[in-house]
Design a protein around this motif. Structure first.
Motif, PDB file in Angstrom:
ATOM      1  N   VAL A  38       0.853  -1.191   0.000  1.00  0.00           N
ATOM      2  CA  VAL A  38       0.000   0.000   0.000  1.00  0.00           C
ATOM      3  C   VAL A  38       0.887   1.238   0.000  1.00  0.00           C
ATOM      4  CG1 VAL A  38      -1.809   1.257   1.226  1.00  0.00           C
ATOM      5  CG2 VAL A  38      -1.783  -1.249   1.264  1.00  0.00           C
ATOM      6  N   TRP A  39       0.529   2.211  -0.850  1.00  0.00           N
ATOM      7  CA  TRP A  39       1.311   3.436  -0.982  1.00  0.00           C
ATOM      8  C   TRP A  39       0.470   4.653  -0.612  1.00  0.00           C
ATOM      9  CZ3 TRP A  39       6.221   2.174  -1.887  1.00  0.00           C
ATOM     10  CH2 TRP A  39       6.498   0.990  -2.586  1.00  0.00           C
ATOM     11  N   LEU A  40       1.082   5.620   0.050  1.00  0.00           N
ATOM     12  CA  LEU A  40       0.443   6.918   0.230  1.00  0.00           C
ATOM     13  C   LEU A  40       0.516   7.705  -1.080  1.00  0.00           C
ATOM     14  CD1 LEU A  40       1.658   8.006   3.777  1.00  0.00           C
ATOM     15  CD2 LEU A  40      -0.658   7.371   3.113  1.00  0.00           C
ATOM     16  N   GLY A  41      -0.261   8.774  -1.159  1.00  0.00           N
ATOM     17  CA  GLY A  41      -0.435   9.493  -2.422  1.00  0.00           C
ATOM     18  C   GLY A  41       0.847   9.898  -3.117  1.00  0.00           C
ATOM     19  N   ASP A  42       1.768  10.536  -2.388  1.00  0.00           N
ATOM     20  CA  ASP A  42       3.003  11.002  -3.017  1.00  0.00           C
ATOM     21  C   ASP A  42       3.843   9.839  -3.524  1.00  0.00           C
ATOM     22  OD1 ASP A  42       2.955  13.984  -2.592  1.00  0.00           O
ATOM     23  OD2 ASP A  42       2.687  13.322  -0.525  1.00  0.00           O
ATOM     24  N   ASP A  43       3.863   8.741  -2.768  1.00  0.00           N
ATOM     25  CA  ASP A  43       4.606   7.556  -3.205  1.00  0.00           C
ATOM     26  C   ASP A  43       3.974   6.955  -4.459  1.00  0.00           C
ATOM     27  OD1 ASP A  43       6.374   7.700  -0.996  1.00  0.00           O
ATOM     28  OD2 ASP A  43       4.864   6.757   0.266  1.00  0.00           O
ATOM     29  N   ALA A  44       2.648   6.935  -4.498  1.00  0.00           N
ATOM     30  CA  ALA A  44       1.953   6.400  -5.670  1.00  0.00           C
ATOM     31  C   ALA A  44       2.226   7.249  -6.902  1.00  0.00           C
ATOM     32  CB  ALA A  44       0.447   6.322  -5.399  1.00  0.00           C
ATOM     33  N   LEU A  45       2.271   8.572  -6.728  1.00  0.00           N
ATOM     34  CA  LEU A  45       2.572   9.467  -7.843  1.00  0.00           C
ATOM     35  C   LEU A  45       3.987   9.229  -8.352  1.00  0.00           C
ATOM     36  CD1 LEU A  45       1.766  11.914  -9.621  1.00  0.00           C
ATOM     37  CD2 LEU A  45       2.697  13.383  -7.821  1.00  0.00           C
ATOM     38  N   ALA A  46       4.925   9.084  -7.442  1.00  0.00           N
ATOM     39  CA  ALA A  46       6.320   8.876  -7.836  1.00  0.00           C
ATOM     40  C   ALA A  46       6.499   7.568  -8.600  1.00  0.00           C
ATOM     41  CB  ALA A  46       7.217   8.892  -6.595  1.00  0.00           C
ATOM     42  N   ARG A  47       5.623   6.598  -8.359  1.00  0.00           N
ATOM     43  CA  ARG A  47       5.736   5.286  -9.000  1.00  0.00           C
ATOM     44  C   ARG A  47       4.826   5.133 -10.209  1.00  0.00           C
ATOM     45  NH1 ARG A  47       7.292   5.420  -4.096  1.00  0.00           N
ATOM     46  NH2 ARG A  47       8.935   4.025  -3.308  1.00  0.00           N
ATOM     47  N   GLY A  48       4.137   6.206 -10.583  1.00  0.00           N
ATOM     48  CA  GLY A  48       3.332   6.175 -11.789  1.00  0.00           C
ATOM     49  C   GLY A  48       1.969   5.538 -11.647  1.00  0.00           C
ATOM     50  N   LEU A  49       1.530   5.302 -10.412  1.00  0.00           N
ATOM     51  CA  LEU A  49       0.220   4.675 -10.216  1.00  0.00           C
ATOM     52  C   LEU A  49      -0.921   5.683 -10.336  1.00  0.00           C
ATOM     53  CD1 LEU A  49       0.988   2.241  -7.235  1.00  0.00           C
ATOM     54  CD2 LEU A  49       0.863   1.722  -9.683  1.00  0.00           C
ATOM     55  N   VAL A  50      -0.646   6.964 -10.111  1.00  0.00           N
ATOM     56  CA  VAL A  50      -1.647   8.027 -10.259  1.00  0.00           C
ATOM     57  C   VAL A  50      -1.025   9.154 -11.066  1.00  0.00           C
ATOM     58  CG1 VAL A  50      -2.753   7.404  -8.074  1.00  0.00           C
ATOM     59  CG2 VAL A  50      -1.012   9.197  -8.106  1.00  0.00           C
ATOM     60  N   ASP A  51      -1.866  10.121 -11.447  1.00  0.00           N
ATOM     61  CA  ASP A  51      -1.388  11.206 -12.312  1.00  0.00           C
ATOM     62  C   ASP A  51      -1.115  12.505 -11.580  1.00  0.00           C
ATOM     63  OD1 ASP A  51      -1.594   9.836 -14.944  1.00  0.00           O
ATOM     64  OD2 ASP A  51      -3.707   9.733 -14.386  1.00  0.00           O
ATOM     65  N   ARG A  52      -1.972  12.848 -10.613  1.00  0.00           N
ATOM     66  CA  ARG A  52      -1.822  14.147  -9.947  1.00  0.00           C
ATOM     67  C   ARG A  52      -2.246  14.038  -8.494  1.00  0.00           C
ATOM     68  NH1 ARG A  52      -4.624  18.197 -14.458  1.00  0.00           N
ATOM     69  NH2 ARG A  52      -3.258  17.637 -16.210  1.00  0.00           N
ATOM     70  N   ILE A  53      -1.705  14.941  -7.682  1.00  0.00           N
ATOM     71  CA  ILE A  53      -2.108  15.062  -6.291  1.00  0.00           C
ATOM     72  C   ILE A  53      -3.177  16.141  -6.185  1.00  0.00           C
ATOM     73  CG2 ILE A  53      -1.365  15.673  -3.955  1.00  0.00           C
ATOM     74  CD1 ILE A  53      -0.300  13.004  -4.815  1.00  0.00           C
ATOM     75  N   GLY A  54      -4.266  15.818  -5.521  1.00  0.00           N
ATOM     76  CA  GLY A  54      -5.347  16.779  -5.357  1.00  0.00           C
ATOM     77  C   GLY A  54      -6.605  16.092  -4.884  1.00  0.00           C
ATOM     78  N   GLY A  55      -7.494  16.842  -4.256  1.00  0.00           N
ATOM     79  CA  GLY A  55      -8.756  16.302  -3.774  1.00  0.00           C
ATOM     80  C   GLY A  55      -9.850  16.372  -4.823  1.00  0.00           C
ATOM     81  N   LEU A  56     -11.073  16.199  -4.362  1.00  0.00           N
ATOM     82  CA  LEU A  56     -12.212  16.228  -5.277  1.00  0.00           C
ATOM     83  C   LEU A  56     -12.337  17.581  -5.954  1.00  0.00           C
ATOM     84  CD1 LEU A  56     -14.702  14.858  -6.470  1.00  0.00           C
ATOM     85  CD2 LEU A  56     -15.978  15.530  -4.420  1.00  0.00           C
ATOM     86  N   ASP A  57     -11.989  18.660  -5.240  1.00  0.00           N
ATOM     87  CA  ASP A  57     -12.092  19.994  -5.847  1.00  0.00           C
ATOM     88  C   ASP A  57     -11.140  20.130  -7.037  1.00  0.00           C
ATOM     89  OD1 ASP A  57      -9.922  19.783  -4.180  1.00  0.00           O
ATOM     90  OD2 ASP A  57      -9.998  21.846  -3.468  1.00  0.00           O
ATOM     91  N   ALA A  58      -9.940  19.553  -6.915  1.00  0.00           N
ATOM     92  CA  ALA A  58      -8.990  19.620  -8.029  1.00  0.00           C
ATOM     93  C   ALA A  58      -9.496  18.812  -9.223  1.00  0.00           C
ATOM     94  CB  ALA A  58      -7.626  19.102  -7.589  1.00  0.00           C
ATOM     95  N   ALA A  59     -10.077  17.644  -8.948  1.00  0.00           N
ATOM     96  CA  ALA A  59     -10.628  16.829 -10.028  1.00  0.00           C
ATOM     97  C   ALA A  59     -11.785  17.536 -10.707  1.00  0.00           C
ATOM     98  CB  ALA A  59     -11.079  15.473  -9.479  1.00  0.00           C
ATOM     99  N   LEU A  60     -12.616  18.227  -9.932  1.00  0.00           N
ATOM    100  CA  LEU A  60     -13.747  18.957 -10.513  1.00  0.00           C
ATOM    101  C   LEU A  60     -13.265  20.153 -11.341  1.00  0.00           C
ATOM    102  CD1 LEU A  60     -16.277  18.903  -7.532  1.00  0.00           C
ATOM    103  CD2 LEU A  60     -16.407  17.608  -9.670  1.00  0.00           C
ATOM    104  N   SER A  61     -12.199  20.796 -10.894  1.00  0.00           N
ATOM    105  CA  SER A  61     -11.648  21.908 -11.681  1.00  0.00           C
ATOM    106  C   SER A  61     -11.169  21.423 -13.042  1.00  0.00           C
ATOM    107  CB  SER A  61     -10.490  22.566 -10.920  1.00  0.00           C
ATOM    108  OG  SER A  61     -10.950  23.179  -9.739  1.00  0.00           O
ATOM    109  N   GLU A  62     -10.503  20.267 -13.059  1.00  0.00           N
ATOM    110  CA  GLU A  62     -10.055  19.699 -14.328  1.00  0.00           C
ATOM    111  C   GLU A  62     -11.244  19.274 -15.180  1.00  0.00           C
ATOM    112  OE1 GLU A  62      -7.734  18.224 -17.436  1.00  0.00           O
ATOM    113  OE2 GLU A  62      -7.284  19.620 -15.803  1.00  0.00           O
ATOM    114  N   ALA A  63     -12.279  18.729 -14.533  1.00  0.00           N
ATOM    115  CA  ALA A  63     -13.483  18.333 -15.266  1.00  0.00           C
ATOM    116  C   ALA A  63     -14.148  19.544 -15.901  1.00  0.00           C
ATOM    117  CB  ALA A  63     -14.453  17.615 -14.333  1.00  0.00           C
ATOM    118  N   LYS A  64     -14.207  20.662 -15.180  1.00  0.00           N
ATOM    119  CA  LYS A  64     -14.783  21.887 -15.741  1.00  0.00           C
ATOM    120  C   LYS A  64     -13.992  22.354 -16.957  1.00  0.00           C
ATOM    121  CE  LYS A  64     -16.787  23.712 -11.459  1.00  0.00           C
ATOM    122  NZ  LYS A  64     -16.726  24.802 -10.454  1.00  0.00           N
ATOM    123  N   ARG A  65     -12.669  22.293 -16.829  1.00  0.00           N
ATOM    124  CA  ARG A  65     -11.837  22.716 -17.955  1.00  0.00           C
ATOM    125  C   ARG A  65     -12.109  21.856 -19.179  1.00  0.00           C
ATOM    126  NH1 ARG A  65      -7.400  21.648 -20.653  1.00  0.00           N
ATOM    127  NH2 ARG A  65      -7.033  19.670 -19.573  1.00  0.00           N
TER     128      ARG A  65
END
Length: 357
Positions: A273-300
Motif C-alpha cells: 500500500v502506498w500513500l499518495g506522493d509515493d503512488a505518484l512517484a511510482r506512476g500509479l496516479v497522475d496528480r495530487i489533489g482532492g475532489l475539488d482539483a478533479a472537478l476543476s479539471e473536469a470543468k476545464r
C-alpha cells in the motif's frame, strides 16, 4: 507525520519546526495551543458569535439561524450541468449495493454499473468524475465495474476522471484504471496490487468436539471449499495457482492502463500500500489533489469558463432503510466493544473462485 505536520503548518501559516515540540503525544492546555498558533483564541460559543457579529456588522449579539431553518429561494437560477459525480464507496461485491450488518455499506457491481450508465448517457453531461473510496473486494465485482467504465467511456467518448478519497486500494485501485486522469490526496492509501483467497477450516474444531460430517462426492476437488476439512497439498497447489493467475492478470491490467512494463508494476505491487506522493512517484496516479482539483479539471475539459457556476449531477448509491442502519451500527459497535477487534486495514482483491479452483 511529515504530511500531517506540513498540512497543519501550511493551513496555520506557522513554520513546521515551531510546531514539532507540540506533537509529542501530550495533551496541551488550550492557551498553549493558541500561543503556538494552532488556534486563534480560546472562548465559548457566545464569544465566537460576538466575533462573527462584529465582523459582519451585526453587533455583539447577532441572531443565529440554523441552515435547515433557512427558507429556500423561490427561484433557482438555471445552471448548466456538464459534470456528473458518481460515488463508488465501500467494499466491492457482485450484484446490488447494500449494507452489511457487520462490515457496513458496500457497493455492488450491478448498482454501480447502472449509476455509471446513467451519468455517461445523460445528454447534459460532458465529463464524468468517479469518486472512489474503497478498500477493494470481489475480483469478479471489480472486473465487472472496470469493464463497464471502460465500455461507457469508449462508447460515449466522454472523459472519465477519478478522484481517490481516503482509500482506493486493490479492487478500489483496479476500478480506477479506465480513467483518463487519476487524482489522489497526499493521505490517500492506494495500490495494494495483490490477490488473496481465504478458506476457513473447522476440521480441528469438529474433531475436538466429535462432530462428524458425511460427504458423498464425485470429483477429487469437490470438497475444496468445505469448511469441514483442511486443504490437501494438491488442493493448496490448485488454489495457489489460481491466485497467481489472478495476480498476473491484475499486474498486466495495471501495466497496460498506466503504460508501464509488467516487471515495473510487479516491483511496486506485491500487495503493498502506498500513500499518495509515493503512488505518484511510482506512476500509479497522475496528480495530487482532492475532489475539488478533479472537478476543476473536469470543468476545464467540459469547456466551462473560469468562475462560471455549474450544478453537479451527483449519483449516489441508495441509502439503506433506517432499521438496517440502526441495527448495523449497533452490531458493529457491540463487536468492536466486546470483541476488541483491531481496526481493519486489510486492502484486498479476493478471488471469487470464478475461473479459479
Amino acid at each position: 507525520q511529515r504530511l500531517f505536520v506540513e498540512s497543519v503548518a501550511a493551513g496555520r501559516r506557522v513554520p513546521a519546526e515551531r510546531l514539532m515540540p507540540l506533537f509529542d503525544g501530550r495533551r496541551w492546555e488550550a492557551s498553549e495551543v493558541a500561543r503556538a498558533g494552532l488556534i486563534d483564541s480560546v472562548g465559548y460559543r457566545e464569544d465566537a458569535l460576538r466575533l462573527l457579529g462584529n465582523l459582519a456588522g451585526l453587533g455583539n449579539r447577532p441572531r443565529a439561524l440554523e441552515p435547515r431553518e433557512a427558507r429556500a429561494a423561490r427561484r433557482e437560477w438555471p445552471r448548466r450541468s456538464p459534470i456528473a459525480v458518481v460515488y463508488a464507496s465501500g467494499g466491492i461485491d457482485v450484484g446490488g449495493s447494500g449494507n452489511d450488518l457487520l462490515t457496513g455499506p458496500f457497493m455492488g457491481a450491478q448498482t454501480l454499473a447502472r449509476a455509471a450508465e446513467r451519468a455517461f448517457h445523460d445528454r447534459r453531461v460532458r465529463v464524468v468524475v468517479l469518486r472512489v473510496d474503497s478498500p477493494g473486494g470481489s475480483s469478479l465485482g471489480t472486473d465487472l465495474i472496470a469493464h463497464e467504465l471502460a465500455r461507457l467511456r469508449r462508447e460515449t467518448g466522454k472523459p472519465l476522471i477519478v478522484s481517490m478519497g481516503s482509500a482506493a486500494a486493490s479492487g478500489g485501485y483496479a476500478i480506477s484504471l479506465p480513467a483518463d486522469l487519476i487524482y489522489c490526496d497526499h493521505f490517500t492509501r492506494t495500490g495494494s496490487i495483490g490477490v488473496v483467497f481465504v478458506k476457513p477450516s473447522l476440521e480441528g474444531f469438529y474433531r475436538r468436539h466429535q462432530v462428524r460430517q458425511d460427504a458423498f462426492e464425485r470429483g477429487d476437488a469437490m470438497r475444496m471449499g468445505s469448511f469441514g476439512r483442511d486443504w490437501t497439498p494438491d488442493e493448496q497447489a490448485v488454489a495457489d495457482s489460481a491466485v497467481a493467475r489472478e495476480y498476473r492478470r491484475f499486474v498486466a491490467e495495471v501495466a497496460r492502463a498506466r503504460r508501464l512494463s509488467e516487471a515495473r508494476v510487479d516491483s511496486i505491487a506485491q500487495g503493498r500500500v502506498w500513500l499518495g506522493d509515493d503512488a505518484l512517484a511510482r506512476g500509479l496516479v497522475d496528480r495530487i489533489g482532492g475532489l475539488d482539483a478533479a472537478l476543476s479539471e473536469a470543468k476545464r475539459r467540459a469547456g466551462v469558463r473560469e468562475g462560471e457556476p455549474v450544478a453537479l449531477i451527483e449519483v449516489r448509491r441508495p441509502r439503506p432503510g433506517w432499521l438496517q442502519r440502526v441495527i448495523g451500527n449497533q452490531v458493529g459497535e457491540a463487536l468492536e466493544r466486546e470483541g476488541h477487534l483491531p481496526d481493519s486495514e486489510g486492502f484486498e482483491k479476493w478471488d471469487d473462485g470464478e475461473g479459479g479452483p
